[in-house]
Scaffold this active site. Structure first.
Site, PDB file in Angstrom:
ATOM      1  N   THR A 132      -1.231  -2.527   1.167  1.00  0.00           N
ATOM      2  CA  THR A 132      -0.057  -2.530   2.051  1.00  0.00           C
ATOM      3  C   THR A 132      -0.035  -3.711   3.023  1.00  0.00           C
ATOM      4  OG1 THR A 132      -1.162  -1.121   3.675  1.00  0.00           O
ATOM      5  CG2 THR A 132       0.121  -0.011   1.951  1.00  0.00           C
ATOM      6  N   ASP A 133      -1.215  -4.357   3.223  1.00  0.00           N
ATOM      7  CA  ASP A 133      -1.264  -5.384   4.277  1.00  0.00           C
ATOM      8  C   ASP A 133      -0.347  -6.575   4.012  1.00  0.00           C
ATOM      9  OD1 ASP A 133      -2.980  -3.838   5.702  1.00  0.00           O
ATOM     10  OD2 ASP A 133      -4.798  -4.944   5.197  1.00  0.00           O
ATOM     11  N   THR A 185      -5.519  -0.102  -0.878  1.00  0.00           N
ATOM     12  CA  THR A 185      -6.043   1.207  -0.486  1.00  0.00           C
ATOM     13  C   THR A 185      -5.652   2.284  -1.489  1.00  0.00           C
ATOM     14  OG1 THR A 185      -6.057   0.606   1.824  1.00  0.00           O
ATOM     15  CG2 THR A 185      -5.959   2.947   1.364  1.00  0.00           C
ATOM     16  N   LYS A 223       5.718  -4.000   7.474  1.00  0.00           N
ATOM     17  CA  LYS A 223       4.673  -3.018   7.811  1.00  0.00           C
ATOM     18  C   LYS A 223       4.690  -2.817   9.316  1.00  0.00           C
ATOM     19  CE  LYS A 223      -0.024  -1.561   6.993  1.00  0.00           C
ATOM     20  NZ  LYS A 223      -1.349  -1.778   6.404  1.00  0.00           N
ATOM     21  N   GLU A 244      18.979 -20.786  22.114  1.00  0.00           N
ATOM     22  CA  GLU A 244      18.009 -21.109  23.170  1.00  0.00           C
ATOM     23  C   GLU A 244      17.251 -22.393  22.862  1.00  0.00           C
ATOM     24  OE1 GLU A 244      15.748 -17.840  24.963  1.00  0.00           O
ATOM     25  OE2 GLU A 244      16.861 -16.534  23.591  1.00  0.00           O
ATOM     26  N   TYR A 246     -14.066   2.836   4.068  1.00  0.00           N
ATOM     27  CA  TYR A 246     -13.663   2.741   2.670  1.00  0.00           C
ATOM     28  C   TYR A 246     -13.513   1.313   2.226  1.00  0.00           C
ATOM     29  CZ  TYR A 246      -8.823   1.363   3.523  1.00  0.00           C
ATOM     30  OH  TYR A 246      -7.701   0.669   3.867  1.00  0.00           O
TER      31      TYR A 246
HETATM   32  C1  SIN Z   1      -3.911  -1.027   2.381  1.00  0.00           C
HETATM   33  O1  SIN Z   1      -3.714  -1.118   1.184  1.00  0.00           O
HETATM   34  O2  SIN Z   1      -3.331  -0.148   3.064  1.00  0.00           O
HETATM   35  C2  SIN Z   1      -4.814  -1.940   3.153  1.00  0.00           C
HETATM   36  C3  SIN Z   1      -5.660  -2.790   2.319  1.00  0.00           C
HETATM   37  C4  SIN Z   1      -4.889  -3.760   1.486  1.00  0.00           C
HETATM   38  O3  SIN Z   1      -3.827  -4.234   1.910  1.00  0.00           O
HETATM   39  O4  SIN Z   1      -5.362  -4.065   0.390  1.00  0.00           O
END
Ligand code: SIN
Length: 363
Positions: free
Chosen positions: A128-129, A49, A202, A320, A62
């Site tokens: 970020t994923d 992103t 995340k 457990e 997007y």
């Molecule tokens: C992001 O970057 O926040 C989402 C999309 C990705 O991980 O490429």
């Protein structure tokens, strides 16, 4: 740093980049960047992103990985007063498409670039994923003491209040900070927080404050170019050499829930996966139907690691679930997606559960 840049000149460059009125001689300094002793930061862009472009309409639609790395850097005028930045477009993908082949290539490229005398630190832009997984993979496979910082953004580059430029400037500030190198290990910078690769998770699908380190907290903070690290701790690093690996062992994740069935485990075993990570409930626990399937998989030679779908806290051995009896491994504080990364690498070295458990306790 390798450049031999003194603390005073570093502070001056931070002030020049960030304080209004302090950058009267910016143009000259930029021209003389090489002579000024600014550290050399190499920027490897992979997409996400941070390189996304939105529709400009409401609601915003997007596409991640649409903008080139030069455009990202041009959006941050102050960056050239912090560092001499060179850029490389390694990939331009949404990080949901990150895969083993790209990880192996990226790790090799990072090692190659860091081996150069004319590079002091490296910044990787990333979606970020799966940023937390790539960060941990690099943590376990990059053999250099030079700083490596991963950074992303939650808002596409042309959205109002896009967070990419500030995050990228922060990442470069952390990369050139003299203390970063003494800390060691791969780090990530998001929304003013600095994280160790191992702990980073995340935690929000849309908020710009999308990451946390639920077990140990952030390593530090970055604000207006100043980096404040927490008191020193850290874990022992042990590296996996992936230089000649063509592929990584197949390891899948099975998610536990009420009434969970054995079907996903049987499918992975049939597909000849070498390892299975359980995203268990609570302390890595599991419905008995699934437990029996996992025990059978372990008896058939598949390496089974118990992690938890819960955000924080360790999965503790033999509490457990009787790991000893089943031949399972407890993931400790690694979440399922990071336990998968470590198990893939561990399986390149051994299949012996005791040895793999020891790696999970060390790394
Ligand atoms: C992001 O970057 O926040 C989402 C999309 C990705 O991980 O490429």
């Amino acid at each position: 740093m390798d450049t031999g840049m003194g603390m005073l000149s570093w502070l001056k460059s931070v002030a020049t980049a960030l304080l209004p009125g302090a950058n009267d001689d910016v143009v000259n300094e930029a021209d003389e960047a090489e002579d000024s002793g600014l550290p050399a930061v190499y920027l490897l862009a992979t997409g996400g992103t941070i390189a996304g472009v939105g529709s400009g309409a409401e609601p915003v639609v997007y596409r991640a990985g649409a903008v080139g790395v030069e455009t990202l850097v041009e959006a941050i005028p102050g960056i050239n007063q912090l560092a001499r930045v060179s850029v490389e477009q390694f990939a331009n993908i949404g990080s949901q498409d990150m895969d083993d082949a790209r990880w192996l290539k990226l790790s090799r490229r990072v090692n190659e670039v860091l081996a150069r005398d004319d590079v002091d630190a490296l910044v990787v832009t990333h979606g970020t994923d799966t940023l937390e997984e790539t960060a941990y993979f690099l943590d376990l496979t990059v053999a250099s003491a030079k700083p490596v910082i991963l950074v992303g953004a939650m808002r596409p580059s042309n959205e109002i209040s896009a967070d990419g430029p500030a995050n990228l400037l922060d990442a470069v500030a952390v990369a050139v900070n003299p203390e970063t190198r003494t800390r060691g290990g791969i780090m990530a910078v998001m929304h003013g927080d600095v994280f160790e690769a191992r702990d980073l998770v995340k935690i929000s699908t849309v908020s710009p404050q999308a990451f946390a380190a639920p077990n140990y907290g952030p390593l530090g903070h970055v604000y207006n170019g100043q980096v404040i690290f927490r008191p020193q701790s850290g874990h022992e690093l042990e590296l996996f050499d992936v230089a000649t690996l063509e592929a990584l062992p197949a390891v899948g994740i099975v998610y536990a829930h009420a009434n969970a069935s054995a079907v996903p485990v049987k499918a992975l075993v049939e597909a000849e996966y070498q390892g299975i990570v359980l995203a268990g409930v609570g302390n890595g626990n599991v419905h008995h139907q699934l437990l029996e399937a996992l025990a059978e998989a372990a008896r058939a030679g598949v390496v089974v690691v118990r992690a938890s779908r819960v955000l924080s806290g360790p999965v503790v051995r033999n509490v457990e679930v009787d790991d000893e009896r089943y031949g399972f491994i407890a993931a400790g504080t690694l979440n399922p997606q990071k336990a998968r990364v470590l198990l893939q690498l561990a399986l390149t070295r051994t299949r012996e559960p005791g040895e793999i458990q020891a790696l999970f306790e060390r790394l």
